[in-house]
Enzyme design. Structure first.
Site, short mmCIF file in Angstrom:
data_model
loop_
_atom_site.label_atom_id
_atom_site.label_comp_id
_atom_site.label_asym_id
_atom_site.label_seq_id
_atom_site.Cartn_x
_atom_site.Cartn_y
_atom_site.Cartn_z
N SER B 44 0.88 -1.36 0.06
CA SER B 44 -0.05 0.06 0.01
C SER B 44 0.80 1.23 -0.04
CB SER B 44 -0.82 0.07 1.01
OG SER B 44 -1.57 -1.21 1.24
N PHE B 117 8.99 20.81 10.45
CA PHE B 117 8.34 20.22 9.03
C PHE B 117 7.82 21.59 8.59
CE2 PHE B 117 6.67 16.43 6.56
CZ PHE B 117 7.97 15.85 6.59
N GLN B 231 -2.85 19.02 -3.83
CA GLN B 231 -1.18 19.23 -3.39
C GLN B 231 -0.21 18.74 -4.28
OE1 GLN B 231 0.78 17.98 0.66
NE2 GLN B 231 -0.07 19.93 0.71
N HIS B 233 3.74 18.60 -4.13
CA HIS B 233 4.80 18.46 -3.21
C HIS B 233 5.98 19.46 -4.01
CE1 HIS B 233 8.06 17.05 -0.66
NE2 HIS B 233 7.13 16.65 0.13
N LEU B 243 9.45 11.01 -4.81
CA LEU B 243 9.37 12.08 -3.54
C LEU B 243 10.73 12.05 -2.93
CD1 LEU B 243 7.65 13.73 -1.61
CD2 LEU B 243 7.30 11.63 -0.40
N GLU B 246 10.11 16.19 2.65
CA GLU B 246 10.32 17.67 3.34
C GLU B 246 11.10 17.41 4.43
OE1 GLU B 246 6.46 19.36 3.03
OE2 GLU B 246 6.85 20.26 5.31
N ARG B 288 3.84 23.81 1.63
CA ARG B 288 4.01 23.15 0.05
C ARG B 288 3.48 24.06 -0.92
NH1 ARG B 288 3.19 16.92 2.12
NH2 ARG B 288 5.08 16.68 3.16
N HIS B 356 1.11 15.25 -5.45
CA HIS B 356 1.38 14.38 -4.02
C HIS B 356 0.09 14.08 -3.28
CE1 HIS B 356 3.81 12.86 -0.95
NE2 HIS B 356 3.59 13.80 -0.15
N GLU B 380 -6.71 9.12 2.90
CA GLU B 380 -6.40 10.17 1.95
C GLU B 380 -7.76 10.20 0.89
OE1 GLU B 380 -2.87 10.15 -0.58
OE2 GLU B 380 -3.59 11.61 -1.99
N ARG B 391 -2.92 20.70 2.98
CA ARG B 391 -2.57 20.07 3.99
C ARG B 391 -1.06 20.30 4.40
NH1 ARG B 391 0.41 15.28 4.54
NH2 ARG B 391 0.76 15.08 2.16
N GLY B 393 2.29 18.97 5.84
CA GLY B 393 3.33 17.73 5.86
C GLY B 393 3.31 17.39 7.19
#
Lengths: 292, 602, 158
Positions: B44, B117, B231, B233, B243, B246, B288, B356, B380, B391, B393
């Site tokens: 997943s 973050f 979003q 990223h 990815l 962050e 972001r 993202h 999500e 959102r 991070g």
């Protein structure tokens, strides 16, 4: 599944070369790039022949290899090449994949006989080819490159891969303290992504069908070595078993192929050591002197 | 057709689904809990989350601060009752994971360590090196094996929900291993299927992130909410979109344009913080949406770096040193080396924004209940109201477990009290549903790979980082046309087992539905808020008209029906959203009013 | 439904609400037809790593022969002078010589490969790091050297 956006080799050559495309039409033919394979400089690229094992249970009794001619560039992974085939030449070609970044563990294949993750193997390293792609060894093949994972899932459940607490060690609120040193004791063994490359590398998995296998034993050891866990006694009879750790003859290939540096061979040898110690302790002081 | 009966069916075996399963099993051990997943749970996409998971610990931080950061980060589109509940329960869920064995990174004395973050005013992000999602997922999955009442249907593709008089009664799934459909009758269904990032061409998501659950719930009558808020990223690898966490910036990484200049100071995120001394909510630790927008402006001004995979800026980690990088960001080092041939200790990493996360999703309240009785949604795929228009991070991993637990408890309670009984008409309906999907095999003329490619490109151009009415309208037309072509979609493969040609075509159908909602929701929102930013005269936030959630209802023909409903605001009225030096002033003004007697939501 | 995965399980009417379920539906028929590859008898020749492993394992057989030869010698010594002289003369037999030389080589192979493998068995944690493999291996060679020296001087003392 979905089309790859990762280094999609779309700017490549005509689709079919010596294969019969089934169904979907290929990309617009463009001038064929030079075929300079091995020199994988920043602008390297060309085409390569993939020899992919096919097995469709509704059609064939035995697997065979099918050739696909695939364009590639420096950043084209073997997984990209397979998704390109699926999108452009052969929609029925079946393989598992998801994350593209070597963490979900889906895309393990045998590449020229070696177990590898498709997403972090690059076509440039196999140029000029051909590159043979087969399902992971020592597994039943469900279809094409998809192998049966159910035996592993059973092994995984068997080794009790979770923190087991006991009455003598109540769990502190809100949580445990664990020093970086204590984390190092199991940290490496907690990195396993269950990609099954170690099972494909281990001859004993192929020979002893009831062997728990490298990854499952490693997870048992991972929890045994976690300072928060008190389940080693509970896992001992599973490991110290004909199909537990003892089929391992320490070939060591599991550790060689592990893409995450987990070192299952070390975990298994340590489990053997711990089991031998448990025997000795039982011999000297049965049931820990608790007189059961 | 094979029929299974269970009390709680959970669709999705990622972080949210597994947490929900364990919560349901803990609520009532007599209940049968069934986790249905199209992949083995450890595949997943939770697995790919890197940076961390938020939870307030330590004396320097407070729940109010986490609340305020989240609400302002979401540009006041968050439902504040949900945010309040979330921040109050985040740390306890992090500790629950700790007791289950999650290898959180620690301080030398053995206590939990937290990192900085983006958009967070304090270090409060729990992390397990840079594989937080991986460790959370495997901890949850492995712990779930302990529960005798939890069983699973792995590699089962969910096709559609079955409803009885408007209430969800089960789900039709397809067993890929054995090659036949199965009707799962359930007292309650939890949707935990994750996002839909694959609708865009460049994204950080895995191939499985195709919005199946969103589309299933949408077709069953549950509205999709706030879907225009997609979003980006700011730091994905160019080309692949892989990815780059962050956490890199949280540890002190800086972003440079082609002149080696830290351009973020020109976009309201300054003043420049000294290299090696990252400061929360300044510069690289802005949110972001702002960072992705800044990239776009730099690209327009010709100050980005051209790479063979497209335009990029540099993420510079060199000053952190090899030893620190290998301790805190080992996977990033590995990814950079593998995929772009760069050693981050010696060279900066090229990065660019990539899709993202879906801030929106299936509308739920704080109990994770959707508007369709018997259906819950979490993670999500849901729009709980936590993330608003953008959102922060590390709030999403925490959401999985905080609200996952709620979903499991709620679904268990409903399944025990008020289950739908089995009926032959439902079984017939399930059979009919399966038939409409099975008939797709071996039919059609339109190559699904082409539709998928064109869809991804259309969304990039119409509903990207910046949007205009004309571009959105063009994308809406393209999506319509692709939906039309999809009615003739070609599935070559007819093999009953592991038919991924067929399964990915079903996923494509879900992606088209989700894309349709994204673009129509975006078209109607005539303002700029969070990750929805327009260039055509609607460049600022408009609280008069649009301090409201977008709600999209499915209509069998034509475009989605769009309406609006109010945002829940409890303690923090809308104020200016600002970061850097400007943010400091704004924060003082916008601090939440006395929250003593507000209590937790629920 | 308490098996690890549903993929293998039969449908059941279990669960709190199961009582109202109108009996079982017939199980659908599987379309699985997995192909099961078999491991070749010569698998140990397939790649370098397997061949190295096979050599390590075979080396113990040859070392075993050498030990057997020594045991025979001991028995002969026990039986008397004539028997002992027969065994001594046997040692000069070319076949025996060859085997003895091979045993020396193989015991070297055996020792070095096992020493090479010891870091996986012996892992010494120092703080947040493990003692490097090199030192674990080196320690074994050192111990071997000490042991050999002791034996040498002990024999020399006789």
């Amino acid at each position: 599944m979905t089309e790859s956006s990762h280094g999609h080799p779309g700017a490549g050559a005509s689709a079919a070369d010596g294969v019969q495309p089934v169904g979907a039409t290929a990309e617009q033919p463009e001038p064929r790039p030079r075929r300079d394979g091995a020199a994988a400089g920043p602008e390297a690229g060309g085409t390569i022949t993939l020899q992919v094992l096919r097995y469709r249970p509704d059609r064939e009794d035995a697997p065979y290899l099918q050739d696909f001619e695939v364009p590639w560039r420096t950043e084209t992974s073997v997984l990209d090449a397979l998704t390109w085939v699926k999108d452009n030449l052969e929609p029925s070609l079946t393989f598992r994949w998801s994350c593209r970044m070597a963490i979900c563990g889906s895309c393990g294949f045998m590449l020229n006989g070696e177990p590898k993750l498709g997403c972090e193997s690059f076509v440039r390293d196999y140029a000029p080819g051909p590159l043979r792609i087969e399902p992971l060894a020592n597994h039943a093949v469900e279809r094409d490159l998809v192998v049966d994972l159910e035996p592993f899932m059973a092994s995984l459940r068997a080794v009790q891969p979770y923190v087991i607490s006991d009455d003598r060690h109540p769990v502190p609120e809100p949580g445990n303290r664990q020093t970086p040193e204590q984390m190092v004791a199991y940290g490496q063994y907690s990195q396993c992504i269950n990609c099954m490359l170690c099972y494909a590398a281990c001859p004993q998995v192929g020979l002893a069908t009831d062997f728990l296998g490298p990854a499952a034993v490693t997870l048992a050891v991972r929890y045994n070595k976690d300072s928060r866990d008190h389940g080693a006694d509970s896992r001992l009879p599973i490991l110290d078993n004909e199909g537990g750790i003892w089929p391992c003859t320490f070939v060591g290939a599991c550790s060689t192929v592990c893409p995450k540096g987990v070192d299952p061979a070390a975990a298994i040898q340590q489990a053997k050591g711990a089991t031998a110690q448990a025997w000795a302790a039982e011999f000297i002081l049965p049931h820990r002197g608790e007189g059961r | 057709m094979q029929t299974l009966r269970t009390d709680v069916a959970i669709i999705g075996g990622g972080g949210a689904g597994l947490r929900a399963a364990m919560a349901a099993a803990d609520t009532d051990p007599q209940l049968q809990v069934l986790v249905i997943s199209k992949v083995y749970p450890m595949r997943s996409h939770t697995v790919a989350a890197e940076g961390g998971s938020a939870g307030v610990v330590g004396e320097d931080d407070s729940l109010d601060r986490h609340f305020a950061d989240t609400v302002s980060g979401g540009d006041w589109l968050c439902d504040q009752d949900v945010v309040r509940y979330f921040v109050e329960h985040a740390a306890e869920e992090m500790y629950q994971l700790e007791r289950w064995g999650c290898p959180w990174s620690r301080r030398p004395n053995g206590e939990i360590n937290v990192r900085r973050f983006g958009g967070m005013s304090q270090p409060r992000t729990w992390f397990a090196a840079d594989k937080t999602g991986f460790h959370m997922l495997h901890t949850l999955f492995q712990t779930s094996l302990k529960y005798p009442s939890i069983s699973r249907l792995d590699e089962h593709q969910a096709l559609d929900l079955v409803t009885s008089n408007g209430r969800v009664a089960g789900v039709v799934v397809y067993n890929q291993r054995d090659g036949y459909p199965v009707f799962v009758e359930a007292g309650a269904v939890v949707m935990a299927t994750g996002g839909a990032g694959r609708v865009y061409a460049q994204n950080t998501n895995g191939s499985i992130v195709t919005g199946d659950g969103m589309a299933m719930a949408y077709r069953a009558g549950a509205p999709l909410r706030d879907m225009e808020f997609v979003q980006f990223h700011p730091t994905g690898l160019p080309g692949s979109g892989i990815l780059i966490t962050e956490g890199c910036r949280g540890e002190g990484g800086v972003l440079l344009n082609k002149d080696g200049y830290r351009y973020l100071q020109d976009y309201g995120l300054g003043p420049e913080t000294p290299i090696g001394s990252p400061q929360n909510k300044y510069m690289e630790l802005g949110p972001r949406d702002r960072l992705s927008q800044a990239f776009w402006h730099e690209q327009q001004a010709g100050r980005t770096i051209s790479t063979p995979q497209g335009e990029a800026v540099h993420l510079d980690l060199r000053h952190l040193g090899r030893k620190y990088l290998e301790e805190r960001l080992p996977m990033i080092c590995h990814l950079a080396e593998q995929y772009v041939g760069i050693d981050p200790a010696r060279d900066p990493i090229p990065v660019r924004p990539a899709v993202h996360y879906m801030n929106g999703g299936i509308e739920t309240d704080v109990t994770t209940a959707t508007s369709v009785p018997g259906l819950f949604a979490v993670g999500e795929c849901a729009s709980s109201g936590l993330h608003g228009a953008n959102r922060l991070g590390s709030n999403s991993l925490a959401e999985l477990v905080v609200l996952g637990k709620v979903a499991g408890q709620q679904a268990a309670a409903l399944a025990a009290e008020d289950p739908v009984g089995a009926s032959s008409s439902l079984r017939q309906e399930a059979q009919d549903i399966a038939a409409t999907y099975l008939v797709m095999m071996g039919r059609g003329t339109e190559a699904p790979a082409r539709i998928r490619r064109e869809l991804g490109e259309a969304l990039e151009s119409g509903v990207g980082i910046f949007r205009t009415g004309d571009d959105m309208a063009a994308t809406a037309r393209t999506v319509r046309e692709l939906k039309e072509r999809y009615t003739q979609v070609q599935v070559v493969d007819t093999c009953p087992v592991y038919n991924t040609d067929w399964a990915s075509t079903i996923e494509l159908g879900a992606m088209l539905d989700v894309a349709d909602v994204i673009v129509h929701s975006a078209l109607r929102r005539q303002e700029s808020r969070g990750s929805h930013t327009r260039l055509d005269g609607f460049t600022s936030r408009d609280d008069e008209r649009f301090l409201a959630h977008t709600r999209a209802h499915f209509r069998a023909s034509g475009v989605p029906e769009i309406s609006y409903h109010p945002v829940t605001i409890t303690t923090m009225p809308p104020a200016q959203r600002a970061y850097g030096a400007a943010g400091k002033t704004a924060d003082a003004a916008a601090a939440p009013r006395n929250t003593e007697d507000q209590g937790a939501a629920q | 439904m308490s098996t690890s995965t549903g993929a293998r399980q039969e449908p059941t009417g279990a669960g709190r609400t199961g009582a109202r379920s109108p009996g079982r539906m017939p199980a659908a028929e599987t379309h699985r037809r997995p192909y099961r590859p078999t491991t070749k008898r010569t698998w140990f020749l397939a790649n370098r790593e397997y061949r190295a492993y096979a050599l390590r394992e075979v080396s113990s057989v040859v070392v075993g022969f050498f030990v057997f030869n020594l045991v025979v010698g001991l028995v002969c010594l026990h039986r008397g002078l004539e028997s002992w002289q027969w065994w001594v003369s046997l040692q000069t037999n070319p076949l025996n010589l060859t085997l003895t030389v091979l045993a020396v080589v193989m015991s070297l192979v055996h020792a070095t490969t096992w020493f090479q493998a010891t870091p996986k068995i012996i892992r010494i944690q120092r703080g947040t790091r493990y003692v490097a493999d090199f030192w674990v291996v080196a320690q074994h060679y050192l111990l071997l050297a000490v042991f050999a020296a002791v034996v040498y001087f002990w024999l020399g003392g006789l």
